[in-house]
Design a protein around this motif. Structure first.
Motif, PDB file in Angstrom:
ATOM      1  N   GLU A 201       4.200   7.398   3.249  1.00  0.00           N
ATOM      2  CA  GLU A 201       4.221   7.704   1.745  1.00  0.00           C
ATOM      3  C   GLU A 201       3.212   8.432   1.316  1.00  0.00           C
ATOM      4  O   GLU A 201       3.310   9.486   0.659  1.00  0.00           O
ATOM      5  N   CYS A 202       2.009   8.057   1.756  1.00  0.00           N
ATOM      6  CA  CYS A 202       0.839   8.839   1.197  1.00  0.00           C
ATOM      7  C   CYS A 202       1.013  10.378   1.479  1.00  0.00           C
ATOM      8  O   CYS A 202       0.559  11.305   0.712  1.00  0.00           O
ATOM      9  N   TRP A 203       1.492  10.637   2.776  1.00  0.00           N
ATOM     10  CA  TRP A 203       1.458  11.943   3.255  1.00  0.00           C
ATOM     11  C   TRP A 203       2.748  12.693   2.458  1.00  0.00           C
ATOM     12  O   TRP A 203       2.576  14.005   2.447  1.00  0.00           O
TER      13      TRP A 203
ATOM     14  N   ASP B 136      11.111  -1.221  -0.527  1.00  0.00           N
ATOM     15  CA  ASP B 136       9.575  -1.953  -0.814  1.00  0.00           C
ATOM     16  C   ASP B 136       9.498  -1.044  -2.429  1.00  0.00           C
ATOM     17  O   ASP B 136       8.971  -1.909  -3.383  1.00  0.00           O
ATOM     18  N   GLN B 137       9.317   0.093  -2.303  1.00  0.00           N
ATOM     19  CA  GLN B 137       8.999   0.958  -3.602  1.00  0.00           C
ATOM     20  C   GLN B 137       9.778   0.344  -4.620  1.00  0.00           C
ATOM     21  O   GLN B 137       9.490   0.336  -5.846  1.00  0.00           O
TER      22      GLN B 137
ATOM     23  N   GLU C 180       0.781  -1.122  -0.037  1.00  0.00           N
ATOM     24  CA  GLU C 180       0.029  -0.246   0.023  1.00  0.00           C
ATOM     25  C   GLU C 180       0.879   1.206   0.044  1.00  0.00           C
ATOM     26  O   GLU C 180       2.000   1.486   0.361  1.00  0.00           O
ATOM     27  N   GLY C 181       0.277   2.150  -0.573  1.00  0.00           N
ATOM     28  CA  GLY C 181       0.735   3.408  -0.241  1.00  0.00           C
ATOM     29  C   GLY C 181       1.837   4.082  -1.450  1.00  0.00           C
ATOM     30  O   GLY C 181       2.021   5.427  -1.312  1.00  0.00           O
ATOM     31  N   ILE C 182       1.826   3.450  -2.585  1.00  0.00           N
ATOM     32  CA  ILE C 182       2.662   3.942  -3.505  1.00  0.00           C
ATOM     33  C   ILE C 182       2.155   4.550  -4.568  1.00  0.00           C
ATOM     34  O   ILE C 182       2.823   5.511  -5.081  1.00  0.00           O
ATOM     35  N   GLY C 183       0.684   4.422  -4.570  1.00  0.00           N
ATOM     36  CA  GLY C 183       0.159   4.857  -5.927  1.00  0.00           C
ATOM     37  C   GLY C 183      -0.002   6.546  -6.112  1.00  0.00           C
ATOM     38  O   GLY C 183      -0.157   6.896  -7.330  1.00  0.00           O
ATOM     39  N   LEU C 184       0.080   7.094  -5.043  1.00  0.00           N
ATOM     40  CA  LEU C 184      -0.310   8.469  -5.032  1.00  0.00           C
ATOM     41  C   LEU C 184       1.081   9.189  -5.574  1.00  0.00           C
ATOM     42  O   LEU C 184       0.915  10.007  -6.419  1.00  0.00           O
ATOM     43  N   SER C 185       2.170   8.530  -5.204  1.00  0.00           N
ATOM     44  CA  SER C 185       3.475   9.006  -5.711  1.00  0.00           C
ATOM     45  C   SER C 185       3.569   8.829  -7.126  1.00  0.00           C
ATOM     46  O   SER C 185       4.185   9.645  -8.050  1.00  0.00           O
ATOM     47  N   GLU C 186       3.255   7.623  -7.380  1.00  0.00           N
ATOM     48  CA  GLU C 186       3.291   7.152  -8.907  1.00  0.00           C
ATOM     49  C   GLU C 186       2.380   8.356  -9.885  1.00  0.00           C
ATOM     50  O   GLU C 186       2.697   8.744 -11.009  1.00  0.00           O
ATOM     51  N   GLY C 187       0.989   8.453  -9.410  1.00  0.00           N
ATOM     52  CA  GLY C 187       0.245   9.525  -9.781  1.00  0.00           C
ATOM     53  C   GLY C 187       0.986  10.737  -9.970  1.00  0.00           C
ATOM     54  O   GLY C 187       0.785  11.447 -11.081  1.00  0.00           O
ATOM     55  N   ILE C 188       1.617  11.330  -9.037  1.00  0.00           N
ATOM     56  CA  ILE C 188       2.420  12.617  -9.042  1.00  0.00           C
ATOM     57  C   ILE C 188       3.216  12.424 -10.367  1.00  0.00           C
ATOM     58  O   ILE C 188       3.355  13.537 -11.037  1.00  0.00           O
ATOM     59  N   GLY C 189       4.035  11.385 -10.343  1.00  0.00           N
ATOM     60  CA  GLY C 189       4.994  11.512 -11.605  1.00  0.00           C
ATOM     61  C   GLY C 189       4.249  11.335 -12.927  1.00  0.00           C
ATOM     62  O   GLY C 189       4.597  12.304 -13.674  1.00  0.00           O
ATOM     63  N   MET C 190       3.194  10.607 -12.952  1.00  0.00           N
ATOM     64  CA  MET C 190       2.189  10.851 -14.283  1.00  0.00           C
ATOM     65  C   MET C 190       1.845  12.117 -14.489  1.00  0.00           C
ATOM     66  O   MET C 190       1.899  12.332 -15.735  1.00  0.00           O
ATOM     67  N   ALA C 191       1.438  12.787 -13.349  1.00  0.00           N
ATOM     68  CA  ALA C 191       0.837  14.107 -13.596  1.00  0.00           C
ATOM     69  C   ALA C 191       1.579  15.195 -14.030  1.00  0.00           C
ATOM     70  O   ALA C 191       1.698  16.087 -14.748  1.00  0.00           O
ATOM     71  N   ILE C 192       3.035  15.076 -13.437  1.00  0.00           N
ATOM     72  CA  ILE C 192       4.325  15.883 -13.852  1.00  0.00           C
ATOM     73  C   ILE C 192       4.497  15.712 -15.327  1.00  0.00           C
ATOM     74  O   ILE C 192       4.509  16.838 -16.107  1.00  0.00           O
ATOM     75  N   ALA C 193       4.573  14.333 -15.558  1.00  0.00           N
ATOM     76  CA  ALA C 193       4.962  14.089 -16.987  1.00  0.00           C
ATOM     77  C   ALA C 193       3.993  14.465 -17.971  1.00  0.00           C
ATOM     78  O   ALA C 193       4.242  15.142 -19.043  1.00  0.00           O
ATOM     79  N   ALA C 194       2.526  14.557 -17.727  1.00  0.00           N
ATOM     80  CA  ALA C 194       1.353  14.958 -18.476  1.00  0.00           C
ATOM     81  C   ALA C 194       1.721  16.544 -18.743  1.00  0.00           C
ATOM     82  O   ALA C 194       1.829  17.068 -20.081  1.00  0.00           O
TER      83      ALA C 194
ATOM     84  N   MET D  24      10.396   9.732  -3.661  1.00  0.00           N
ATOM     85  CA  MET D  24      11.365   9.770  -4.799  1.00  0.00           C
ATOM     86  C   MET D  24      11.266   8.668  -5.714  1.00  0.00           C
ATOM     87  O   MET D  24      11.054   8.797  -6.921  1.00  0.00           O
ATOM     88  N   ILE D  25      11.127   7.292  -5.113  1.00  0.00           N
ATOM     89  CA  ILE D  25      11.204   6.332  -6.056  1.00  0.00           C
ATOM     90  C   ILE D  25       9.664   6.214  -6.665  1.00  0.00           C
ATOM     91  O   ILE D  25       9.599   5.560  -7.920  1.00  0.00           O
ATOM     92  N   GLY D  26       8.691   6.511  -5.806  1.00  0.00           N
ATOM     93  CA  GLY D  26       7.291   6.599  -6.568  1.00  0.00           C
ATOM     94  C   GLY D  26       6.889   7.397  -7.598  1.00  0.00           C
ATOM     95  O   GLY D  26       6.669   7.171  -8.717  1.00  0.00           O
TER      96      GLY D  26
END
Lengths: 286, 328
Positions: free
Chosen positions: A165-167, B107-108, A129-143, B79-81
């Motif tokens: 990580e969510c926070w 983990d990430q 858990e807890g990784i998706g929002l970070s990945e979403g940020i990466g995608m939003a920045i890329a877009a 950073m990794i995410g």
């Protein structure tokens, strides 16, 4: 594949049709988890109306070209709700409904938790858990950098918000002014071992996001028109991200599963499967 | 040796011969410079940092290419995410900070970068006991083991600015996740114009009696040890094993076949690093006597790098002693 142009942002939305799809998705979830004798039904049923609203009522995407670069993206950070995602993707035309019965079986593309390498339409791996929002940020920045109109939607669980990580991500999304990012908290109030309010009190989810300067919308997440309305409002906000805190019922649509912690990942008996399917079908007059 | 050979690369880069005349720079600076050069042709190259972008020489990239350096503060998991999200949107991402901090994001790293083979290159700075004064809390000696154990992850350990630069370029040209391990200090360039390739190594000195297979800062100790050995009439081969995963099987096997034994040398714990990688290979393909110079399963402390390397048994003298024992 339904006869709908999901790429068209102005496509006509028929709420009753979406409700029918949601009902079918719930049925598919029960069949998939029941056949697998393994998997997470409770959190899949709670998030169903949100997923159907997104894929059928809001997102621009293309089942015949899942990697369409301008697509909107759905990131299921609460990856354990994979059965709901697979079922929704099947209804949208990414998968055959029959394949849902291979869930969690050896050789299947339908891993216990989503794997983007295997299934078209899946954007991120699920599991921890807890990784998706970070990945979403990466995608939003890329877009934004690439000048694409794509919107990024991230669904998190409420128990998932225990993860630090969510926070970290909540801070970063505001820093980068990601108004193309919408987080949706599936606020069903339960996690694996009990009520979220007991395991790690999180009653003030909305206030927490407000304190981070997010635009916050609170709704009933099992009410499709309310979800659609919130998604439309989120799109109009500029300069900051939106979080939709969507109050839902874990196990929604099956009375003996609703709000029951035990159905987080219980193996469903044949009788439970039959009973659940009967209820879901009866509710839509089938 | 002529140093002007151009390396095959998608990117047009400064002639490396020009670089060789300058005084040594840190590995971090070498990679920072390479990123700026690559960034002009590869518009999808992005950098993600975590409040150490000046130290890692990543800041100039952000100044040159506004918007393409993402500084996410002291939040390595994020950073990794975020790097994963960028990679999933088609970007080539270099992300980095001090490796001891990145370890909290295992983990990430596992579940996004490695599991999905994402195009993210981790720059892990300030590794090993040789980090020095910051003390044991900051001296990661388990990182090679952690990264090497991840499926899909490749592990590169430059030994000077030249290899750091070359390996960063190689990693950028190759899809998928990499871990690039850097030391804190600045060391002299010990490579001529050797071709640096993933899965290869550099034989810096030929020898027939014993082989020293080293990585990172220990390559320099190995060269010193080889000098000491030659004074005693022992001919030592020195191999810079900068690609730990995949490892240069051919060169390691050749060393095992042609010399009496192998000494591995690394500024890393004795478990799971270069020594283990060499032993795993040779025990399967050609059982060979191996001595390992590494940190002996303990944490470090504050001190100067050279005095710490002596105290923790990873100096030229340790390599010399073990090599001598092997040829006895």
């Amino acid at each position: 594949m339904p006869d709908v142009d999901f790429k068209d942002p102005n496509r006509a939305i028929d709420v009753n049709y979406l409700k029918g799809v949601a009902s079918q998705v719930r049925e598919d979830i029960i069949v998939a988890v029941g056949t697998a004798k393994s998997g997470h039904s409770g959190g899949s049923l709670s998030v169903t109306d949100i997923l159907v609203s997104l894929y059928f009522g809001k997102m621009r995407h293309d089942p015949s070209n899942p990697k369409w670069p301008d697509r909107d993206r759905l990131l299921l950070s609460k990856g354990h709700a994979a059965p709901a995602l697979y079922s929704t993707l099947a209804e949208a035309g990414y998968l055959q409904r029959d394949e849902l019965k291979t869930l969690r079986k050896m050789g299947s593309r339908l891993q216990g938790h989503p794997d983007p390498k295997k299934v078209p339409g899946i954007e991120i791996p699920g599991g921890p858990e807890g990784i998706g929002l970070s990945e979403g940020i990466g995608m939003a920045i890329a877009a934004k950098l690439d000048g694409r109109e794509s919107r990024i939607y991230v669904i998190t669980g409420d128990g998932e918000l225990d993860e630090g990580e969510c926070w970290e991500a909540a801070m970063a999304a505001v820093k980068f002014k990601l108004d193309n990012l919408t987080a949706i908290v599936d606020r069903n109030g339960l996690q694996q071992e009990g009520k979220t309010s007991d395991i790690m009190p999180s009653d003030s989810v909305a206030d927490k996001f407000r304190a981070f300067n997010w635009n916050v919308i609170e709704i009933d997440g099992n009410d499709i028109p309310a979800v659609l309305d919130a998604l439309n409002k989120a799109e109009k906000v500029s300069g900051r991200p939106t979080v939709i805190v969507a109050k839902t019922i874990k196990g929604k649509g099956v009375d003996f599963m609703e709000n029951k912690v035990v159905y987080h990942a219980k193996v469903l008996t044949d009788e439970e499967v039959e009973n659940a399917l009967k209820q879901i079908r009866a509710a839509r007059g089938k | 040796m002529k140093r002007s050979r151009m390396h095959s690369s998608r990117y047009a880069l400064q002639e490396e011969s020009d670089l060789m005349d300058q005084k040594p720079i840190s590995m971090r600076e070498a990679i920072g410079n390479a990123l700026i050069e690559m960034g002009s042709t590869n518009k999808d190259l992005m950098v993600v940092g975590a409040d150490t972008t000046e130290s890692l020489h990543l800041m100039p990239f952000g100044e040159k290419y506004p918007g393409r350096l993402v500084n996410i503060g002291i939040a390595e998991q994020n950073m990794i995410g975020i790097s994963s999200g960028l990679a999933l949107s088609g970007k080539t991402v270099f992300c980095g900070t001090y490796m001891v901090f990145i370890e909290r994001a295992l983990d990430q790293i596992r579940n996004t970068l490695a599991y999905c083979k994402l195009n993210v290159k981790i720059i892990g700075a300030h590794t090993g006991i040789s980090v020095g004064p910051d003390g044991g809390s900051h001296q990661t000696i388990e990182d090679i083991a952690m990264m090497r154990a991840l499926a899909n992850m490749r592990v590169l350990v430059p030994s000077d600015a030249y290899t750091a630069r070359r390996l960063a370029i190689e990693a950028a040209n190759e899809k998928g996740p990499f871990y690039i391990r850097l030391i804190r200090g600045t060391v002299p360039d010990v490579h001529g114009d050797q071709e640096i390739k993933i899965g290869k190594s550099s034989t810096l000195k030929d020898g027939k009696d014993v082989s020293i297979i080293a990585c990172g800062i220990m390559v320099h100790e190995a060269l010193k040890a080889a000098e000491m050995l030659s004074k005693e009439g022992i001919s030592a081969r020195v191999i810079d094993c900068y690609s730990i995963k995949p490892i240069d099987e051919e060169t390691v096997l050749k060393a095992a076949n042609e010399t009496k034994g192998i000494v591995t040398a690394e500024d890393h714990n004795i478990y799971g690093g270069l020594g283990s990688a060499v032993a795993e290979l040779l025990s399967r393909k050609r059982p060979t006597r191996i001595e390992m110079v590494a940190v002996n399963d303990t944490f470090g402390e504050s001190g100067n790098p050279s005095e710490l390397m002596i105290k923790y048994g990873i100096s030229a003298q340790n390599i010399f002693d073990k090599a001598k024992e092997l040829v006895k």
